[in-house]
Design an enzyme around this catalytic site. Structure first.
Site, mmCIF file in Angstrom:
data_model
loop_
_atom_site.group_PDB
_atom_site.id
_atom_site.type_symbol
_atom_site.label_atom_id
_atom_site.label_comp_id
_atom_site.label_asym_id
_atom_site.label_seq_id
_atom_site.Cartn_x
_atom_site.Cartn_y
_atom_site.Cartn_z
ATOM 1 N N GLY A 118 -8.944 110.295 37.450
ATOM 2 C CA GLY A 118 -7.510 110.601 37.381
ATOM 3 C C GLY A 118 -7.273 111.817 36.509
ATOM 4 O O GLY A 118 -7.874 111.958 35.447
ATOM 5 N N ARG A 163 -14.333 129.657 27.751
ATOM 6 C CA ARG A 163 -14.291 130.705 26.720
ATOM 7 C C ARG A 163 -15.396 130.530 25.670
ATOM 8 O O ARG A 163 -15.951 131.514 25.189
ATOM 9 C CB ARG A 163 -12.900 130.746 26.074
ATOM 10 N N ARG A 176 -11.941 111.042 43.192
ATOM 11 C CA ARG A 176 -12.783 109.872 42.918
ATOM 12 C C ARG A 176 -13.801 109.870 44.059
ATOM 13 O O ARG A 176 -13.429 109.742 45.221
ATOM 14 C CB ARG A 176 -11.946 108.595 42.904
ATOM 15 N N ASP A 197 -14.440 106.799 32.070
ATOM 16 C CA ASP A 197 -15.727 106.099 32.028
ATOM 17 C C ASP A 197 -16.441 106.037 33.385
ATOM 18 O O ASP A 197 -17.669 106.064 33.438
ATOM 19 C CB ASP A 197 -15.608 104.710 31.376
ATOM 20 N N THR A 245 -8.379 111.010 29.882
ATOM 21 C CA THR A 245 -7.692 109.965 30.651
ATOM 22 C C THR A 245 -6.468 109.513 29.879
ATOM 23 O O THR A 245 -6.541 109.324 28.656
ATOM 24 C CB THR A 245 -8.587 108.740 30.938
ATOM 25 N N ASP A 265 -5.272 106.691 29.938
ATOM 26 C CA ASP A 265 -5.410 105.266 29.569
ATOM 27 C C ASP A 265 -5.940 105.064 28.146
ATOM 28 O O ASP A 265 -5.751 104.004 27.565
ATOM 29 C CB ASP A 265 -6.372 104.556 30.538
ATOM 30 N N ASP A 300 -8.870 104.445 27.218
ATOM 31 C CA ASP A 300 -9.686 103.222 27.207
ATOM 32 C C ASP A 300 -11.172 103.514 26.984
ATOM 33 O O ASP A 300 -12.020 102.698 27.318
ATOM 34 C CB ASP A 300 -9.495 102.465 28.529
ATOM 35 N N ARG A 319 -4.458 101.077 33.458
ATOM 36 C CA ARG A 319 -5.519 100.315 34.142
ATOM 37 C C ARG A 319 -5.702 98.962 33.463
ATOM 38 O O ARG A 319 -4.733 98.216 33.378
ATOM 39 C CB ARG A 319 -6.826 101.124 34.145
ATOM 40 N N GLY A 338 11.050 101.077 21.049
ATOM 41 C CA GLY A 338 11.818 99.933 20.532
ATOM 42 C C GLY A 338 11.990 98.801 21.523
ATOM 43 O O GLY A 338 13.065 98.192 21.601
HETATM 44 O O1 F6P Z 1 -6.966 106.192 34.953
HETATM 45 C C1 F6P Z 1 -5.730 106.792 35.040
HETATM 46 C C2 F6P Z 1 -4.818 106.024 35.980
HETATM 47 O O2 F6P Z 1 -3.612 106.723 36.076
HETATM 48 C C3 F6P Z 1 -4.587 104.562 35.592
HETATM 49 O O3 F6P Z 1 -3.636 104.419 34.573
HETATM 50 C C4 F6P Z 1 -4.159 103.983 36.908
HETATM 51 O O4 F6P Z 1 -4.473 102.601 36.962
HETATM 52 C C5 F6P Z 1 -4.992 104.744 37.898
HETATM 53 O O5 F6P Z 1 -5.391 105.950 37.250
HETATM 54 C C6 F6P Z 1 -4.280 105.106 39.168
HETATM 55 O O6 F6P Z 1 -5.210 105.705 39.998
HETATM 56 P P1 F6P Z 1 -4.852 106.544 41.299
HETATM 57 O O7 F6P Z 1 -4.473 107.904 40.889
HETATM 58 O O8 F6P Z 1 -6.106 106.550 42.073
HETATM 59 O O9 F6P Z 1 -3.699 105.864 41.954
#
Ligand code: F6P
Length: 329
Positions: free
Chosen positions: A16, A30, A77, A108, A131, A133, A135, A177, A191
């Site tokens: 992503g 650079r 991907r 990852d 990313t 996320d 994560d 994710r 908030g």
């Molecule tokens: O990993 C980044 C992310 O945006 C996640 O938050 C989400 O679950 C996923 O990619 C969505 O993937 P795609 O772009 O393949 O819909």
């Protein structure tokens, strides 16, 4: 590998897209030029490596991209890179261009591919975490996370305006994710009354009770931030309709923020982080180190094995749950 052996580096973005990836590409290009190394841009991630979409890029080739969201190298991907045959094609393309090392900007999944690639062909790979996320183990921040947090907080602020005007209860689903970093931090930042994350299942009854308590305490509108990986309900719509059935006087709405969270101009934080990581990645390869991921910890650039980055999970800050509970009373 000794310094003299690295003469050509390739860089790609994978998985992503995340705001700040362009700043990282710029930094890699650079820093390569600065160190008299040729840098090759790979278009469309691993797929581009397999299809030989690999072009020499110079310092001017990355002009005016530091401020742009998405990735100018494009991303994908790629299923084919999961096969030995796909990886062999990629290796042969790199070899034909006499490229000595590969920098992967991604998450990852991309690092898993990179790690296998390095071990199969003894080809130096270095990872830069990108990313929204956040994560990835081995860095407190991945490129794009800070921008996404700001984008989400901004969106929830806007939702709050309309929630207040209509006395509504909003469920706002955010990305991440399987991780709750975005939900937890934006929930506090915006908030929210409740934050639902996969790492901590509060259960639907406690959620209902909490919303009823909020109402009793005088709140006439509420925001619940739900991480996309949360398991409190089957999905955010089902969750919202369950709450509506049990609080029929409340008008309940759902807002799924979706891919807008990945777009937009990178924040200054992400631009600086990406710039530092890109330079550090090139310098690390020049020192003969590879099979590593660049990370940041307490404002210091660090390295960790790709294996650790892939196998371990970045933990949420549990204290934030406590903070949120206190502040939502
Ligand atoms: O990993 C980044 C992310 O945006 C996640 O938050 C989400 O679950 C996923 O990619 C969505 O993937 P795609 O772009 O393949 O819909």
């Amino acid at each position: 590998m000794a310094k003299k052996n690295i003469k050509r580096i390739a860089v790609l973005t994978s998985g992503g897209d995340a705001p700040g990836m362009n700043a990282a590409v710029r930094a890699v290009v650079r820093a390569s030029v600065f160190n008299s190394i040729e840098c090759f841009a790979v278009y469309k991630g691993f797929q581009g490596l397999i299809n030989n979409e690999v072009k020499l890029i110079n310092a001017r080739g990355v002009n005016n991209i530091i401020n742009r969201g998405g990735t100018v190298l494009k991303s994908a991907r790629c299923m084919e890179f999961k096969s030995k045959n796909g990886r062999l094609k990629a290796f042969n393309n790199l070899k034909a261009k006499k490229i000595d090392a590969l920098i992967i900007i991604g998450g990852d999944g991309s690092f898993t591919g990179g790690m296998i690639f390095q071990s199969e062909f003894n080809f130096p790979v270095l990872g830069i975490p990108g990313t929204i996320d956040n994560d990835i183990f081995g860095t407190s921040h991945a490129i794009g996370y800070d921008t996404a947090l700001n984008t989400v907080v901004d969106a929830i602020d806007k939702i709050r305006d309309t929630a207040i005007s209509h006395n509504r209860l909003f469920f706002v689903e955010v990305m991440g994710r399987d991780a709750g970093h975005i939900a937890l931090n934006t929930g506090i930042g915006a908030g929210a009354e409740e934050i639902l994350i996969p790492e901590e299942n509060m259960g639907i009854q406690r959620l209902l009770q909490s919303l009823k308590n909020s109402e009793k305490s005088g709140k006439s509108s509420s925001i619940v931030v739900v991480a996309e990986g949360d398991k409190t309900g089957d999905n955010v719509f089902e969750l919202a309709s369950y709450v509506e059935k049990n609080m029929p006087h409340y008008e309940v709405k759902v807002s799924v923020l979706g891919h807008m969270q990945r777009g937009g101009k990178p924040s200054c934080f992400d631009r600086v982080l990406a710039s530092r990581m890109g330079v550090f990645a090139v310098e690390t390869l020049l020192l003969g180190k590879s099979n590593l991921m660049v990370g940041i910890d307490h404002d210091k650039l660090i390295l960790s094995p790709l294996k650790t980055a892939v196998k371990s999970k970045s933990e949420i800050n549990k204290d934030l749950i406590r903070i949120s509970d206190i502040l939502s009373t």
